[in-house]
Design an enzyme around this catalytic site. Structure first.
Site, PDB file in Angstrom:
ATOM      1  N   GLU A  82      39.777  29.019  31.124  1.00 48.01           N
ATOM      2  CA  GLU A  82      40.691  30.130  30.796  1.00 48.01           C
ATOM      3  C   GLU A  82      42.138  29.659  30.700  1.00 48.01           C
ATOM      4  O   GLU A  82      42.689  29.106  31.664  1.00 48.01           O
ATOM      5  CB  GLU A  82      40.556  31.229  31.872  1.00 48.01           C
ATOM      6  CG  GLU A  82      41.396  32.461  31.563  1.00 48.01           C
ATOM      7  CD  GLU A  82      41.111  33.625  32.509  1.00 48.01           C
ATOM      8  OE1 GLU A  82      39.996  33.699  33.084  1.00 48.01           O
ATOM      9  OE2 GLU A  82      42.007  34.471  32.674  1.00 48.01           O
ATOM     10  N   LYS A 260      39.382  39.034  41.100  1.00 40.49           N
ATOM     11  CA  LYS A 260      38.960  38.110  40.028  1.00 40.49           C
ATOM     12  C   LYS A 260      40.113  37.151  39.722  1.00 40.49           C
ATOM     13  O   LYS A 260      39.918  35.950  39.525  1.00 40.49           O
ATOM     14  CB  LYS A 260      38.551  38.904  38.783  1.00 40.49           C
ATOM     15  CG  LYS A 260      37.925  38.075  37.684  1.00 40.49           C
ATOM     16  CD  LYS A 260      38.904  37.387  36.757  1.00 40.49           C
ATOM     17  CE  LYS A 260      38.210  36.595  35.673  1.00 40.49           C
ATOM     18  NZ  LYS A 260      39.127  35.841  34.817  1.00 40.49           N
ATOM     19  N   ASP A 276      30.089  24.582  45.743  1.00 43.83           N
ATOM     20  CA  ASP A 276      29.240  25.676  45.249  1.00 43.83           C
ATOM     21  C   ASP A 276      30.106  26.924  45.062  1.00 43.83           C
ATOM     22  O   ASP A 276      30.444  27.614  46.025  1.00 43.83           O
ATOM     23  CB  ASP A 276      28.142  25.899  46.306  1.00 43.83           C
ATOM     24  CG  ASP A 276      27.236  27.067  45.989  1.00 43.83           C
ATOM     25  OD1 ASP A 276      27.534  27.842  45.058  1.00 43.83           O
ATOM     26  OD2 ASP A 276      26.218  27.200  46.695  1.00 43.83           O
ATOM     27  N   HIS A 374      49.906  35.046  27.804  1.00 39.21           N
ATOM     28  CA  HIS A 374      48.571  34.722  27.315  1.00 39.21           C
ATOM     29  C   HIS A 374      48.595  34.393  25.838  1.00 39.21           C
ATOM     30  O   HIS A 374      47.988  33.447  25.380  1.00 39.21           O
ATOM     31  CB  HIS A 374      47.643  35.935  27.514  1.00 39.21           C
ATOM     32  CG  HIS A 374      46.814  35.839  28.741  1.00 39.21           C
ATOM     33  ND1 HIS A 374      45.520  35.436  28.717  1.00 39.21           N
ATOM     34  CD2 HIS A 374      47.098  36.078  30.026  1.00 39.21           C
ATOM     35  CE1 HIS A 374      45.046  35.444  29.935  1.00 39.21           C
ATOM     36  NE2 HIS A 374      45.985  35.829  30.751  1.00 39.21           N
TER      37      HIS A 374
HETATM   38  C1  MEV Z   1      42.611  37.676  34.259  1.00 37.70           C
HETATM   39  O1  MEV Z   1      41.712  36.599  34.198  1.00 37.70           O
HETATM   40  C2  MEV Z   1      43.034  37.971  35.684  1.00 37.70           C
HETATM   41  C3  MEV Z   1      43.905  39.207  35.878  1.00 37.70           C
HETATM   42  O2  MEV Z   1      43.247  40.340  35.315  1.00 37.70           O
HETATM   43  C4  MEV Z   1      44.076  39.394  37.374  1.00 37.70           C
HETATM   44  C5  MEV Z   1      44.732  40.703  37.771  1.00 37.70           C
HETATM   45  O3  MEV Z   1      44.614  41.697  37.042  1.00 37.70           O
HETATM   46  O4  MEV Z   1      45.348  40.720  38.846  1.00 37.70           O
HETATM   47  C6  MEV Z   1      45.222  39.076  35.202  1.00 37.70           C
END
Ligand code: MEV
Length: 419
Positions: A82, A260, A276, A374
């Site tokens: 990513e 995430k 792992d 991004h």
């Molecule tokens: C994207 O990979 C991760 C985000 O969505 C994390 C977040 O929203 O805090 C930018």
């Protein structure tokens, strides 16, 4: 390079970056070659790692810069697909340095093995009976791994829980094992199997599962950092991050995404070091679910001076010996780049990276939104796919972003116009 604060590191060629990292971490030519040359994991080795192997699969290895953790500089290898993650981590680490970087601690290399016992007539009595025989049970477990016992003491303690379930109460024994620098799955599973007959004798029940728990809440890494308001763009940004955190703390839908983002930083280090990542994910998400709802792994607060303070605490079932770490040549090179000597140190670096990654996402979301950053990185990838040379890249990206048309076709059009 002598320091991980290297202005313009991203502008170097891949070869130059690798050479700088090799110098910083003391890698030999052969060791850095395991990352720079494709095929470090040979088919012969791969064929022994899993079953039905038909080949290998590559991902980029980037390095996060600027991390200062407990006063030590780290260059942090990250394996992922990513865009923006490595840059964001490096940037967050840079901002954390204004107030001294990250401070971390660790509860120890203690893994849990669970022994599930069902059909016990008097579970509370049985629980105590197990505890009365703690030393005997620990001795049986430790007979299975004299090497570990010599290194760490091995199985050290017992917990016994009564878990209500749809098939009645279960007596669940936890063996707490110091697995040292190993993640320790094999060691604890073997011990759990060894003590099962004794547990049956002591409870009158039937033992079923004997397996480690990924909710490794005796193996917690912690990290804190202060981000001064000046370093991160002012008190509005501090308030913005605190409000973004409040959302994640209160709402599982937001917590899932926030966490995430934390795993965006953590998993790449876990993968780079041959650990792992599924175990790590399971540990983190179950740890976030201990209360009455799933919540944020981090906490963000404003201190008395108006600065932003962040903290994270997470299970870290990772190691440096055993598993893929010792088999995968690239993982070994990554461990050397990271410069960690113990599982404890690795766990604490992971905690700091998770906190940094979360900060970076929250700051972006609370200010410009994430698409701006991004899009620039995405445009770089697409321009490269369209055939831009390194000399053409900046100009093509700038035009794509300025015109808000980020696509391979448009990159090709710009390139054609540059001929
Ligand atoms: C994207 O990979 C991760 C985000 O969505 C994390 C977040 O929203 O805090 C930018």
């Amino acid at each position: 390079m002598k320091t991980n604060q290297y202005s313009g590191f991203h502008k170097l060629t891949m070869e130059q970056r690798a050479a700088e990292v090799a110098e910083f971490s003391g890698l030999t030519e052969e060791e850095i070659g395991r990352l720079t040359n494709p095929g470090a994991l040979t088919n012969e080795v791969a064929d022994h790692v899993i079953e039905n192997v038909i080949g290998t699969y590559q991902l980029p290895v980037g390095v996060a810069m600027n991390f200062l953790i407990n006063g030590k500089e780290y260059v942090i290898p990250m394996v992922l697909e990513e865009a923006s993650v490595v840059a964001a981590a490096s940037n967050a680490a840079k901002m954390a340095r204004a107030a001294g970087g990250f401070t971390t601690s660790y509860t120890g290399n203690i893994m849990i093995a669970q022994v599930q016992c069902i059909g016990v007539a008097n579970p509370y009595f049985a629980r105590q009976n197990i505890l009365h025989h703690k030393e005997e049970i620990l001795a049986i477990a430790n007979e299975k791994d004299p090497v570990l016992v010599k290194l760490t003491g091995g199985a050290k303690d017992l917990e016994v829980r009564i878990v209500d379930s749809q098939i009645g109460p279960m007596v669940v024994t936890h063996l707490l094992v110091d697995t040292g620098d190993a993640m320790g799955a094999n060691a604890v599973n073997t011990m759990a199997e060894a003590v099962a007959p004794t547990i049956e004798k002591l409870t009158g029940g039937t033992v079923k599962l004997r397996i480690l728990s990924n909710l490794a809440d005796h193996r917690l890494a912690r990290a804190t950092a202060t981000f001064t308001k000046e370093a991160i763009g002012g008190e509005d940004v501090v308030d913005g991050v605190v409000a973004a955190y409040a959302f994640a703390a209160a709402d599982p839908y937001r917590a899932a995404t926030s966490n995430k983002g934390i795993m965006n930083g953590i998993d790449p280090v876990v993968v780079a070091t041959g650990n792992d990542w599924r175990g790590m994910e399971a540990g983190v998400h179950s740890y976030c679910s201990r209360g009455d709802h799933y919540t944020s792994l981090t906490r963000w607060e404003k201190d008395a001076d108006g600065n932003l303070t962040g903290s994270i605490e997470l299970p870290t079932p990772v190691g440096l010996v055993g598993g893929a770490t010792k088999i995968h040549p690239a993982a070994q090179a990554c461990v050397k780049i990271l410069g960690v000597k113990t599982a404890a140190e690795l766990a604490q670096v992971i905690a700091a990276v998770g906190l940094a990654q979360n900060f970076a996402a929250m700051r972006a979301l609370a200010t410009d939104g994430i698409q701006k950053g991004h899009m620039k990185l995405h445009a770089r990838n697409l321009a490269t796919v369209a055939g831009a040379t390194p000399e053409q890249l900046d100009a093509v990206v700038a035009k794509m972003v300025a015109d808000k048309k980020v696509s391979v076709d448009y990159a090709k059009e710009i390139l054609a116009g540059m001929q």
